[in-house]
Design an enzyme around this catalytic site. Sequence first.
Site, mmCIF file in Angstrom:
data_model
loop_
_atom_site.group_PDB
_atom_site.id
_atom_site.type_symbol
_atom_site.label_atom_id
_atom_site.label_comp_id
_atom_site.label_asym_id
_atom_site.label_seq_id
_atom_site.Cartn_x
_atom_site.Cartn_y
_atom_site.Cartn_z
ATOM 1 N N LYS A 1 6.924 -45.230 -8.249
ATOM 2 C CA LYS A 1 7.417 -45.651 -6.894
ATOM 3 C C LYS A 1 7.991 -47.105 -7.160
ATOM 4 C CE LYS A 1 6.404 -46.607 -1.799
ATOM 5 N NZ LYS A 1 7.591 -45.770 -1.424
HETATM 6 N N1 PMP Z 1 10.095 -39.962 -1.191
HETATM 7 C C1 PMP Z 1 10.615 -41.379 -1.242
HETATM 8 C C2 PMP Z 1 11.668 -41.734 -1.910
HETATM 9 C C3 PMP Z 1 9.842 -42.400 -0.591
HETATM 10 O O1 PMP Z 1 10.144 -43.548 -0.678
HETATM 11 C C4 PMP Z 1 8.436 -41.919 0.231
HETATM 12 C C5 PMP Z 1 7.770 -42.909 0.889
HETATM 13 N N2 PMP Z 1 6.777 -43.883 0.041
HETATM 14 C C6 PMP Z 1 8.152 -40.529 -0.056
HETATM 15 C C7 PMP Z 1 8.897 -39.863 -0.381
HETATM 16 C C8 PMP Z 1 6.968 -40.444 1.309
HETATM 17 O O2 PMP Z 1 5.856 -40.721 0.273
HETATM 18 P P1 PMP Z 1 4.409 -41.023 1.161
HETATM 19 O O3 PMP Z 1 4.097 -39.816 1.991
HETATM 20 O O4 PMP Z 1 3.450 -41.358 -0.012
HETATM 21 O O5 PMP Z 1 4.561 -42.241 1.816
#
Ligand code: PMP
Length: 321
Positions: free
Chosen positions: A161
């Site tokens: 991320k």
């Molecule tokens: N995909 C992307 C590109 C994101 O930025 C997020 C948000 N973090 C998610 C998926 C969903 O991830 P999460 O459920 O861990 O927030």
Amino acid sequence: MSAEQEHGQFVWHNGSFIPWADARIHVMSHVVNYGSSVFEGIRCYRTSKGSAIFRLDAHIERLVNSAHIYRMQLPYSYDDLCAACCDLVLADGFDECYLRPLVLRGYGTFGVDPFPAPIEVYICAWKWGKYLGAGACEQGVDVCVSSWTRIAPNTLPSMAKAGANYMNSQLIKMEAKINGYAEGIALDPEGYISEGSGENVFLIKDDTVMTPPLYSTILPGITRDSVIKICQRLGIQVLERAIPREMLYIADEVFFTGTAAEITPIRSVDKVTVGGGRRGPTTELIQKEFFGVLSGENEDLFGWLTPVESKSSLQAESQPA
Ligand code: PMP
């Protein structure tokens, strides 16, 4: 800044609390020039048993992994970072908030080689309401398929991320908004469904729940993982497989998952109505289980909630005034 985004009084920086306004960096910091950051987005909920952070362990693990992929040496342990998140919620006096741990390469070198730049760790917190608009969780949102492709394997690693990945997300989001949609769904480099600019995608067709796999260059979402676990417990099988774009148009139900978006139904894609054009019954069932855990109404069977006091390193008297 809207009232919905009321920020905390303090920022946690490298082990200390500093006033929000003092969390500044130099314009020649490595991150500003080259996008060198990794981060998390975490929600703390007001449950019937007090404030608790949702899946703190999984978020900090993903942050540590993101830093590892980018060879960033974290000066804090997994336990330190978990405690720091809890400490910040208590210091800021929030009962509910969104937390943003951020690891970046700071000021110390002007070239691309990141190694001479120092690693800085920050955690910020603010109040954040419904990400895709009030009522989105009940009414659903209208989305489009983006003309932008999601980052390709072996370019920017999608399992990290990283701040830089969000340049691709911004292209997807801006195009969607300019064309009147709440969000865009990007396809992977093979043309299969990948994810939204900040959400994973689920589809339901003929009682089968499906979601794109990791090789469709998605972020391994923690809400995605939670939904898979909820489905397994409900006896609903979830298929992780490459999904063609057109499945979005003929699916019975489609929804987004994400920390910010939580579980948001999608009622149309490219102006094609999905199912009945409103939240479908399986989406509603999964939401009920999910929000039931977050509110404290359902038993926390998976151990997803960390009460903020349980991991805080602060003694009541040492909290910043
Ligand atoms: N995909 C992307 C590109 C994101 O930025 C997020 C948000 N973090 C998610 C998926 C969903 O991830 P999460 O459920 O861990 O927030």
